[in-house]
Design an enzyme around this catalytic site. Structure first.
Site, PDB file in Angstrom:
ATOM      1  N   CYS A  95      -3.575   0.509   7.974  1.00  0.00           N
ATOM      2  CA  CYS A  95      -2.816  -0.688   7.621  1.00  0.00           C
ATOM      3  C   CYS A  95      -2.000  -1.119   8.835  1.00  0.00           C
ATOM      4  CB  CYS A  95      -1.907  -0.395   6.438  1.00  0.00           C
ATOM      5  SG  CYS A  95      -0.801  -1.751   6.005  1.00  0.00           S
ATOM      6  N   CYS A 123       6.626  -8.198  -8.812  1.00  0.00           N
ATOM      7  CA  CYS A 123       7.147  -9.041  -9.892  1.00  0.00           C
ATOM      8  C   CYS A 123       8.667  -9.092  -9.811  1.00  0.00           C
ATOM      9  CB  CYS A 123       6.700  -8.501 -11.250  1.00  0.00           C
ATOM     10  SG  CYS A 123       7.328  -9.462 -12.650  1.00  0.00           S
TER      11      CYS A 123
END
Length: 283
Positions: A95, A123
Site C-alpha cells: 500500500c 461512516c
C-alpha cells in the site's frame, strides 16, 4: 481473533459529536413514547409496548456502540513480518499510503489513516470505519434502527401524533405536542430510508461484497454461498447473529479468503483496486 477497541484519531475526535446526535435522535422518540406517557397506564398493552420499545432501543444502541468501538481490523504486524521474511510468496502489493503489504480486499482509509481489512466504507454516523470485525454490528445497527423508527412512527401515529390539539392537552404544552409530531415525522422518514439502505447492505453481505467492491470491483469467486458468506460477517454461531455480541468473531481472519469453484472465465478476479489505486470510501 479477540475483539479489539478501535484506535482513536484526531479526525474521529472531531466527528465524535455525531455520536451525541444519534443518541439524541433516540431520545427524541423516547420522550413521547416513554417519559411523557399518560400516568396510570398500566394495561397489558402499555406494558408490552414499553418492553418492546426498550428492547429495540437496547439492541439499537448496543449495535451502534459496538460499531463505534470495535476495531474494524488491519493487517497484523506478525503477518506482515512473516510475509516479508518469506519473500512475499503471495506477491502482494504494498500500500503506497501506509507502506505495508496489502492483503486481498483491504483498502486504505484516509480518514483514520489505516489499511483496513475488508473495508466497506468510513461512516461519520458511527465515527468509525466499517470493516471486517465490526461490519456485523453496522448491519445490525441499520436493521434495528429501521425497525425501531418504524415502530415508533406507527405507535405515535395511532396515539394521535397528527392531532396537535389532543397532543397539546395530554402533553401540557404545545412544545410537547410539537416534539411528538417531529419525532413521528423523523422516525417515519428515517425508517423508510433505512429499509432500502439495510436491504442494500444485507444483500451485499449475502453475496460477500462490500460497498467498495460493489462498484465493479467484486470477485465472484469469493461468493461461497449465502450461509458461508454471512458467517464471514456474523460468525459461525447463528444463535447470536441477531445480537450485538462479538462472540468468536467472523469466520476467518480477514486476510485469507475461501473461494468457490472457478469453472469459467467469468470468475476471474476483477480487483482493479489491487492494481490501480488505494481507494477508500466515505459515506
Amino acid at each position: 481473533e479477540e475483539c479489539r477497541v478501535a484506535p482513536c484519531t484526531s479526525t474521529r475526535v472531531l466527528i465524535s459529536p455525531m455520536i451525541v446526535f444519534v443518541v439524541g435522535l433516540v431520545g427524541l422518540s423516547y420522550l413521547p413514547l416513554v417519559v411523557w406517557r399518560e400516568p396510570g397506564g398500566g394495561s397489558w398493552g402499555v406494558i408490552l409496548h414499553l418492553v418492546v420499545f426498550h428492547g429495540l432501543c437496547l439492541l439499537l444502541l448496543g449495535s451502534y456502540f459496538m460499531t463505534v468501538c470495535v476495531d474494524p481490523g488491519s493487517p497484523p504486524e506478525w503477518w506482515v513480518r512473516r510475509e516479508i521474511e518469506a519473500g512475499n510468496p503471495s506477491q502482494l502489493r504494498t500500500c503506497t499510503r501506509s507502506n505495508t503489504l496489502k492483503p486481498a480486499r483491504a483498502h486504505y482509509c484516509s480518514v483514520t489513516g489505516r489499511l483496513v481489512l475488508n473495508m466497506d466504507h468510513f461512516c461519520p454516523w458511527v465515527d468509525n470505519t466499517v470493516g471486517y470485525y465490526n461490519r456485523k454490528f453496522f448491519i445490525l445497527f441499520l436493521l434495528y434502527s429501521c425497525v425501531t423508527c418504524l415502530y415508533a412512527a406507527v405507535t405515535l401515529y395511532f396515539e394521535g401524533g397528527l392531532d396537535l390539539g389532543r397532543r397539546h392537552r395530554q402533553a401540557g404544552t404545545i412544545g410537547g405536542a410539537t416534539v411528538r409530531l417531529m419525532a413521528m415525522m423523523v422516525d417515519f422518514s428515517l425508517g423508510i430510508a433505512l429499509v432500502f439502505f439495510g436491504f442494500f447492505h444485507v444483500s451485499m453481505a449475502a453475496r460477500n461484497e462490500t460497498t467498495i467492491e460493489s462498484c465493479g470491483l467484486a470477485d465472484p469467486r469469493y461468493d461461497v454461498g449465502c450461509v458461508g458468506n454471512l458467517e464471514q460477517v456474523f460468525g459461525a454461531n447463528k444463535l447470536i447473529w441477531w445480537l450485538p455480541i462479538y462472540g468468536s468473531g467472523p469466520v476467518g481472519d480477514g486476510i485469507h479468503w475461501p473461494s468457490g469453484p472457478a469453472d469459467d472465465d467469468s470468475r476471474t478476479p476483477v480487483f482493479r483496486s489491487e492494481v490501480d489505486s488505494d481507494d477508500d470510501s466515505f459515506a
